[in-house]
Design a protein around this motif. Structure first.
Motif, PDB file in Angstrom:
ATOM      1  N   ALA A   1      27.153  40.050  39.648  1.00  0.00           N
ATOM      2  CA  ALA A   1      27.954  39.994  40.870  1.00  0.00           C
ATOM      3  C   ALA A   1      29.240  40.802  40.718  1.00  0.00           C
ATOM      4  O   ALA A   1      29.680  41.475  41.659  1.00  0.00           O
ATOM      5  N   VAL A   2      29.851  40.740  39.534  1.00  0.00           N
ATOM      6  CA  VAL A   2      31.066  41.517  39.284  1.00  0.00           C
ATOM      7  C   VAL A   2      30.780  43.008  39.419  1.00  0.00           C
ATOM      8  O   VAL A   2      31.568  43.767  40.004  1.00  0.00           O
TER       9      VAL A   2
ATOM     10  N   HIS B   1      43.553  33.281  48.498  1.00  0.00           N
ATOM     11  CA  HIS B   1      42.904  31.966  48.549  1.00  0.00           C
ATOM     12  C   HIS B   1      42.107  31.648  47.285  1.00  0.00           C
ATOM     13  O   HIS B   1      41.769  30.485  47.041  1.00  0.00           O
ATOM     14  N   ARG B   2      41.777  32.672  46.518  1.00  0.00           N
ATOM     15  CA  ARG B   2      41.076  32.508  45.238  1.00  0.00           C
ATOM     16  C   ARG B   2      39.724  31.798  45.377  1.00  0.00           C
ATOM     17  O   ARG B   2      39.269  31.111  44.463  1.00  0.00           O
ATOM     18  N   ASP B   3      39.081  31.966  46.521  1.00  0.00           N
ATOM     19  CA  ASP B   3      37.789  31.319  46.731  1.00  0.00           C
ATOM     20  C   ASP B   3      36.612  32.257  46.482  1.00  0.00           C
ATOM     21  O   ASP B   3      35.482  31.802  46.285  1.00  0.00           O
ATOM     22  N   ARG B   4      36.858  33.566  46.498  1.00  0.00           N
ATOM     23  CA  ARG B   4      35.798  34.543  46.250  1.00  0.00           C
ATOM     24  C   ARG B   4      36.424  35.835  45.748  1.00  0.00           C
ATOM     25  O   ARG B   4      37.565  36.169  46.101  1.00  0.00           O
TER      26      ARG B   4
ATOM     27  N   VAL C   1      38.439  27.856  39.138  1.00  0.00           N
ATOM     28  CA  VAL C   1      37.947  29.233  39.083  1.00  0.00           C
ATOM     29  C   VAL C   1      36.457  29.251  39.416  1.00  0.00           C
ATOM     30  O   VAL C   1      35.655  28.625  38.710  1.00  0.00           O
ATOM     31  N   PRO C   2      36.055  29.947  40.485  1.00  0.00           N
ATOM     32  CA  PRO C   2      34.629  30.018  40.820  1.00  0.00           C
ATOM     33  C   PRO C   2      33.853  30.793  39.752  1.00  0.00           C
ATOM     34  O   PRO C   2      34.396  31.687  39.099  1.00  0.00           O
ATOM     35  N   HIS C   3      32.584  30.454  39.592  1.00  0.00           N
ATOM     36  CA  HIS C   3      31.741  31.198  38.657  1.00  0.00           C
ATOM     37  C   HIS C   3      31.283  32.496  39.314  1.00  0.00           C
ATOM     38  O   HIS C   3      30.785  32.490  40.447  1.00  0.00           O
TER      39      HIS C   3
ATOM     40  N   GLN D   1      52.711  48.587  46.026  1.00  0.00           N
ATOM     41  CA  GLN D   1      52.088  47.921  44.884  1.00  0.00           C
ATOM     42  C   GLN D   1      51.227  46.769  45.385  1.00  0.00           C
ATOM     43  O   GLN D   1      51.539  46.141  46.394  1.00  0.00           O
ATOM     44  N   THR D   2      50.136  46.500  44.676  1.00  0.00           N
ATOM     45  CA  THR D   2      49.268  45.387  45.031  1.00  0.00           C
ATOM     46  C   THR D   2      49.107  44.445  43.847  1.00  0.00           C
ATOM     47  O   THR D   2      49.422  44.783  42.705  1.00  0.00           O
ATOM     48  N   ALA D   3      48.584  43.252  44.149  1.00  0.00           N
ATOM     49  CA  ALA D   3      48.353  42.249  43.114  1.00  0.00           C
ATOM     50  C   ALA D   3      47.076  41.491  43.430  1.00  0.00           C
ATOM     51  O   ALA D   3      46.549  41.552  44.547  1.00  0.00           O
ATOM     52  N   ALA D   4      46.572  40.766  42.438  1.00  0.00           N
ATOM     53  CA  ALA D   4      45.384  39.931  42.610  1.00  0.00           C
ATOM     54  C   ALA D   4      45.382  38.873  41.517  1.00  0.00           C
ATOM     55  O   ALA D   4      46.071  39.005  40.497  1.00  0.00           O
ATOM     56  N   TRP D   5      44.597  37.817  41.734  1.00  0.00           N
ATOM     57  CA  TRP D   5      44.439  36.768  40.732  1.00  0.00           C
ATOM     58  C   TRP D   5      43.214  37.056  39.871  1.00  0.00           C
ATOM     59  O   TRP D   5      42.169  37.462  40.383  1.00  0.00           O
ATOM     60  N   VAL D   6      43.366  36.851  38.565  1.00  0.00           N
ATOM     61  CA  VAL D   6      42.273  37.048  37.611  1.00  0.00           C
ATOM     62  C   VAL D   6      42.125  35.774  36.781  1.00  0.00           C
ATOM     63  O   VAL D   6      43.131  35.190  36.354  1.00  0.00           O
ATOM     64  N   PRO D   7      40.895  35.317  36.533  1.00  0.00           N
ATOM     65  CA  PRO D   7      40.725  34.174  35.632  1.00  0.00           C
ATOM     66  C   PRO D   7      41.268  34.497  34.241  1.00  0.00           C
ATOM     67  O   PRO D   7      40.990  35.561  33.686  1.00  0.00           O
ATOM     68  N   VAL D   8      42.060  33.594  33.686  1.00  0.00           N
ATOM     69  CA  VAL D   8      42.661  33.825  32.374  1.00  0.00           C
ATOM     70  C   VAL D   8      41.598  34.088  31.313  1.00  0.00           C
ATOM     71  O   VAL D   8      41.798  34.897  30.405  1.00  0.00           O
ATOM     72  N   ARG D   9      40.447  33.445  31.441  1.00  0.00           N
ATOM     73  CA  ARG D   9      39.397  33.604  30.434  1.00  0.00           C
ATOM     74  C   ARG D   9      38.849  35.027  30.378  1.00  0.00           C
ATOM     75  O   ARG D   9      38.190  35.403  29.402  1.00  0.00           O
ATOM     76  N   ALA D  10      39.120  35.837  31.416  1.00  0.00           N
ATOM     77  CA  ALA D  10      38.641  37.218  31.436  1.00  0.00           C
ATOM     78  C   ALA D  10      39.589  38.174  30.727  1.00  0.00           C
ATOM     79  O   ALA D  10      39.270  39.356  30.575  1.00  0.00           O
ATOM     80  N   LEU D  11      40.754  37.677  30.281  1.00  0.00           N
ATOM     81  CA  LEU D  11      41.799  38.529  29.728  1.00  0.00           C
ATOM     82  C   LEU D  11      41.959  38.326  28.224  1.00  0.00           C
ATOM     83  O   LEU D  11      41.728  37.232  27.707  1.00  0.00           O
ATOM     84  N   ARG D  12      42.399  39.387  27.546  1.00  0.00           N
ATOM     85  CA  ARG D  12      42.734  39.321  26.130  1.00  0.00           C
ATOM     86  C   ARG D  12      44.145  39.873  25.956  1.00  0.00           C
ATOM     87  O   ARG D  12      44.381  41.063  26.132  1.00  0.00           O
ATOM     88  N   GLU D  13      45.089  38.995  25.619  1.00  0.00           N
ATOM     89  CA  GLU D  13      46.484  39.416  25.507  1.00  0.00           C
ATOM     90  C   GLU D  13      46.661  40.403  24.364  1.00  0.00           C
ATOM     91  O   GLU D  13      46.129  40.217  23.273  1.00  0.00           O
ATOM     92  N   THR D  14      47.440  41.467  24.615  1.00  0.00           N
ATOM     93  CA  THR D  14      47.674  42.484  23.592  1.00  0.00           C
ATOM     94  C   THR D  14      49.144  42.634  23.218  1.00  0.00           C
ATOM     95  O   THR D  14      49.458  42.920  22.070  1.00  0.00           O
ATOM     96  N   ALA D  15      50.058  42.472  24.186  1.00  0.00           N
ATOM     97  CA  ALA D  15      51.467  42.719  23.878  1.00  0.00           C
ATOM     98  C   ALA D  15      52.367  42.177  24.974  1.00  0.00           C
ATOM     99  O   ALA D  15      51.929  41.930  26.097  1.00  0.00           O
ATOM    100  N   THR D  16      53.627  42.012  24.623  1.00  0.00           N
ATOM    101  CA  THR D  16      54.679  41.710  25.591  1.00  0.00           C
ATOM    102  C   THR D  16      55.726  42.803  25.469  1.00  0.00           C
ATOM    103  O   THR D  16      56.431  42.876  24.458  1.00  0.00           O
TER     104      THR D  16
END
Length: 294
Positions: free
Chosen positions: A63-64, A104-107, A56-58, A156-171
């Motif tokens: 920048a975000v 590609h998850r490079d940027r 995962v790039p920093h 519909q669209t999709a994207a990759w997100v670093p797991v560390r940016a997420l907080r699980e709430t429910a299934t």
């Protein structure tokens, strides 16, 4: 719906939005001018990873903040078309705005805001884990139908997100299945059992409800001015693949589930028309519930 506007009639919510200087965005038949779509270089459709997940790039907060927001009316070419169906998901919230990455998850190519257009926590739906990455569905478009030609644009669209940016709430324990052939909406549990089924009106041949795709319940609000009475309009993350603005407004061609007196036939601009009992059943499901159209 004749004229669709994304806003809530709840006084408390309006007060918060006014205090924040938030400008409501007209969705149908509005005279307001929509922001110009933000585009980034195109990428490839979302597919299952074949090799080890990349590191995962920093990306720092500054920048975000400069990235285009992947919200319902945006068009961001760097997102991935998501043209398949899934039966399970995990719902997350965001402690801060999160970067979205393409194939590609490079940027990063965009960002998800921690709060949505109603200034409520953004519902993030994850459908696949790959190492330190989560593949999430997004509420933005990847391409406009007018630019896609005869093939149509991805609903519909999709994207990759670093797991560390997420907080699980429910299934979620159930999902929504829409059959355009049978003109029905069903609530189906995790075991595949249909719990409830209702008649539904769907899109016409010129403005069809998109099929063979899964999105999710993004948000809901009440707006009697749109001809839906006091029944909450259920917004999905899906968009029309046939027309940029089939409703004639500035809503990004969102597909909604909403009340209407006519609940059968090919009668809509792509939305799904339901009776009061069906709207109540959908309204009882949590945001982030999957919506699959067959």
């Amino acid at each position: 719906m004749r004229t669709r506007t994304i806003w809530t009639t709840a006084g408390a919510t309006l007060a918060v939005l006014a205090a924040a200087g938030f400008v409501m965005t007209a969705l149908l038949g509005s005279d307001r001018t929509a922001a110009a779509p933000v585009t980034t270089p195109a990428t490839t459709p979302a597919t299952a990873p074949a090799t080890a997940a990349p590191a995962v790039p920093h990306v720092d907060a500054a920048a975000v903040a400069k990235l285009p927001e992947a919200q319902y009316s945006a068009v961001i070419a760097g997102l991935m078309p998501f043209d398949r169906t899934v039966r399970s998901d995990t719902v997350f919230h965001l402690p801060a705005d999160a970067p979205l990455f393409g194939a590609h998850r490079d940027r990063p190519v965009a960002r998800l805001a921690a709060q949505d257009f109603l200034r409520q926590p953004t519902t993030v739906v994850g459908v696949e884990r790959d190492g330190d990455w989560e593949l999430v569905l997004t509420p933005a478009r990847q391409q406009l139908p007018s630019a896609a030609g005869t093939t149509g644009a991805a609903a519909q669209t999709a994207a990759w997100v670093p797991v560390r940016a997420l907080r699980e709430t429910a299934t979620p324990r159930s999902r929504i299945v829409i059959s355009t052939t049978d003109q029905t909406v069903s609530v189906v549990n995790a075991a595949g059992t249909t719990l409830q089924r209702f008649d539904a009106g769907v899109g016409t041949a010129d403005t069809p409800t998109p099929t063979d795709v899964t999105g999710y319940l993004e948000q809901r609000y009440v707006d009697p001015a749109q001809g839906t009475g006091d029944h909450p309009i259920q917004l999905t993350s899906l968009h029309s693949g046939a027309a940029d603005e089939p409703y004639g407004g500035h809503d990004g061609g969102l597909i909604g589930l909403h009340w209407n007196a006519t609940t059968s036939g090919t009668v809509s601009h792509g939305c799904v028309r339901l009776d009061a009992d069906a709207v109540a059943a959908v309204n009882a499901l949590p945001l982030g519930t999957l919506v699959t159209v067959e």
